[in-house]
Design an enzyme around this catalytic site. Structure first.
Site, PDB file in Angstrom:
ATOM      1  N   THR A   1       0.834  -1.215   0.000  1.00  0.00           N
ATOM      2  CA  THR A   1       0.000   0.000   0.000  1.00  0.00           C
ATOM      3  C   THR A   1       0.867   1.263   0.000  1.00  0.00           C
ATOM      4  O   THR A   1       0.342   2.353  -0.184  1.00  0.00           O
ATOM      5  CB  THR A   1      -0.961   0.032   1.218  1.00  0.00           C
ATOM      6  OG1 THR A   1      -0.190  -0.103   2.413  1.00  0.00           O
ATOM      7  CG2 THR A   1      -1.993  -1.074   1.150  1.00  0.00           C
ATOM      8  N   GLY A   2       2.150   1.109   0.202  1.00  0.00           N
ATOM      9  CA  GLY A   2       3.057   2.254   0.179  1.00  0.00           C
ATOM     10  C   GLY A   2       3.470   2.597  -1.249  1.00  0.00           C
ATOM     11  O   GLY A   2       3.246   1.813  -2.173  1.00  0.00           O
ATOM     12  N   VAL A  30       7.959  -7.260   6.515  1.00  0.00           N
ATOM     13  CA  VAL A  30       8.431  -7.539   7.879  1.00  0.00           C
ATOM     14  C   VAL A  30       7.712  -8.726   8.531  1.00  0.00           C
ATOM     15  O   VAL A  30       8.072  -9.130   9.638  1.00  0.00           O
ATOM     16  CB  VAL A  30       8.347  -6.296   8.799  1.00  0.00           C
ATOM     17  CG1 VAL A  30       9.248  -5.193   8.289  1.00  0.00           C
ATOM     18  CG2 VAL A  30       6.908  -5.808   8.963  1.00  0.00           C
ATOM     19  N   TYR A  78      -7.813  -5.936  11.437  1.00  0.00           N
ATOM     20  CA  TYR A  78      -6.963  -4.789  11.797  1.00  0.00           C
ATOM     21  C   TYR A  78      -6.984  -4.589  13.313  1.00  0.00           C
ATOM     22  O   TYR A  78      -5.941  -4.523  13.959  1.00  0.00           O
ATOM     23  CB  TYR A  78      -7.478  -3.546  11.083  1.00  0.00           C
ATOM     24  CG  TYR A  78      -6.643  -2.309  11.286  1.00  0.00           C
ATOM     25  CD1 TYR A  78      -5.374  -2.199  10.728  1.00  0.00           C
ATOM     26  CD2 TYR A  78      -7.139  -1.223  12.008  1.00  0.00           C
ATOM     27  CE1 TYR A  78      -4.616  -1.047  10.899  1.00  0.00           C
ATOM     28  CE2 TYR A  78      -6.388  -0.075  12.178  1.00  0.00           C
ATOM     29  CZ  TYR A  78      -5.127   0.015  11.618  1.00  0.00           C
ATOM     30  OH  TYR A  78      -4.379   1.153  11.787  1.00  0.00           O
TER      31      TYR A  78
END
Ligand code: UDP
Length: 324
Positions: free
Chosen positions: A37-38, A59, A147
């Site tokens: 999403t970056g 990560v 989330y």
């Protein structure tokens, strides 16, 4: 010796602003992101700098960084409801496995560890405004749980590393934040409304618009996070702007700001959408001597100026419902 900080989620909205902040303060910054999403565009101005390194890495898998680290800030995660609904398993993994890997790295490097937690740990809150000692009202199997529960687990494992391993840890609970570099199609209300206004589309209000949020401008948030990192406070701290507004009134503000003549249309409210949200920031005020400085009027103006520069093609490409 110049201090070295690892920032995960570096290519995202908050991560990239944090990279800028730490570089400006004279730190050496290691950015890490898997670019789901970056966007590297958020970091391209930092690539020529000697004090900046970037690693394209997920990560959720073992994390290796050569050399010393003084601080680790874990900001990698999809963060908007439509993102984490599209990639629910990755969202759970980056919050759980990713946090575990980074805690291990922090222990190895004797680095101080800060996690980006969220107002979502309070779920659809029954206490208003939300204080840090409120335990929340989260549906553990609802659509947002991937989330919310990942972030709750993240807090739990961070505390466990603190008490069991003596790791220096900090937990920031971030409330709705906005500013330049948000993705126009990330589904969140501010980019959604501004994008719609710029394209001449109607503004989509979910539900009847009576639900509330409290929006914090990104530079205020980043300053609060930095102060928390340098403080000696281990318990979670809310960082956000308590200026609460209904989504209907927010739509009116965007219409006025953009001078758009669009109407508002109503869509069903997504399941478990919190009805109200406002941070109690007494702790941040007392412990960090922090409070937000940028009013919504000022912050929205800066943000609108940023999105106004988008070309018609960019606006078309970032229409909602297009894949990221
Ligand atoms: N929302 C809306 N129209 C949109 C996008 C969002 O009315 O096009 C609403 C959404 O239902 C929620 C509020 O705006 O009540 C904030 O949503 P956002 O996704 O920005 O953040 P979050 O729900 O995570 O606070």
């Amino acid at each position: 010796m110049t201090k070295r900080v690892l920032i995960t989620g570096a290519a995202g909205f908050l991560g990239s602003h944090l990279c800028d902040y730490f570089i400006a303060k004279g730190y050496r910054v290691v950015g890490m992101d898997n670019l789901i999403t970056g966007d590297l565009k958020n970091l391209e101005h930092l690539f020529p700098l000697e004090n900046f390194e970037f690693y394209n890495h997920d990560v959720s898998n073992y994390v290796h960084v050569a050399g010393s680290l003084d601080y680790i800030l874990h900001f990698a995660s999809p963060a908007s409801p439509i993102d984490y609904l599209k990639i629910p398993i990755q969202t759970l993994k980056v919050g759980s496995l990713g946090t575990h890997n980074l805690l291990g790295l922090a222990k190895e490097k004797k680095a101080r560890f800060l996690i980006a937690s969220t107002s979502e740990v309070y779920g659809d809150p029954t206490v208003h405004p939300q204080t840090e000692d409120y335990w929340g009202n989260v549906n553990p199997v609802g659509p947002r749980s991937v989330y919310d529960e990942a972030k709750r687990f993240q807090e739990a494992i961070t505390m466990a590393y603190h008490t069991f391993h003596g790791l220096e840890t900090r937990i920031v609970r971030i409330f709705n934040t906005y500013g330049p570099r948000m993705r126009l199609n990330d589904g969140r209300v501010l980019p959604a409304f501004i994008g719609q206004a710029l394209r001449g589309d109607d503004l989509t209000i979910f539900g009847d618009g009576s639900q509330t949020r409290s929006f914090c401008y990104v530079s205020d948030l980043v300053e609060g996070i930095y102060r928390l990192l340098l403080s000696d406070y281990v318990e979670p701290v809310n960082i956000g702007n308590p200026d609460e507004i209904t989504i209907s009134d927010f739509a009116d503000e965007i219409v006025k700001l953009t001078g758009s003549s669009q109407k508002v249309i109503y869509h069903p409210l997504p399941q478990d959408d919190p009805k109200q949200r406002q941070p109690d920031i007494s702790k941040a005020r007392q412990l960090l001597n922090w409070e937000p400085r940028i009013s919504r009027k000022e912050g929205l103006k800066i943000t609108y100026e940023y999105f106004k520069k988008f070309t018609a093609k960019q606006l078309e490409e970032t229409k909602l419902n297009k894949e990221f």
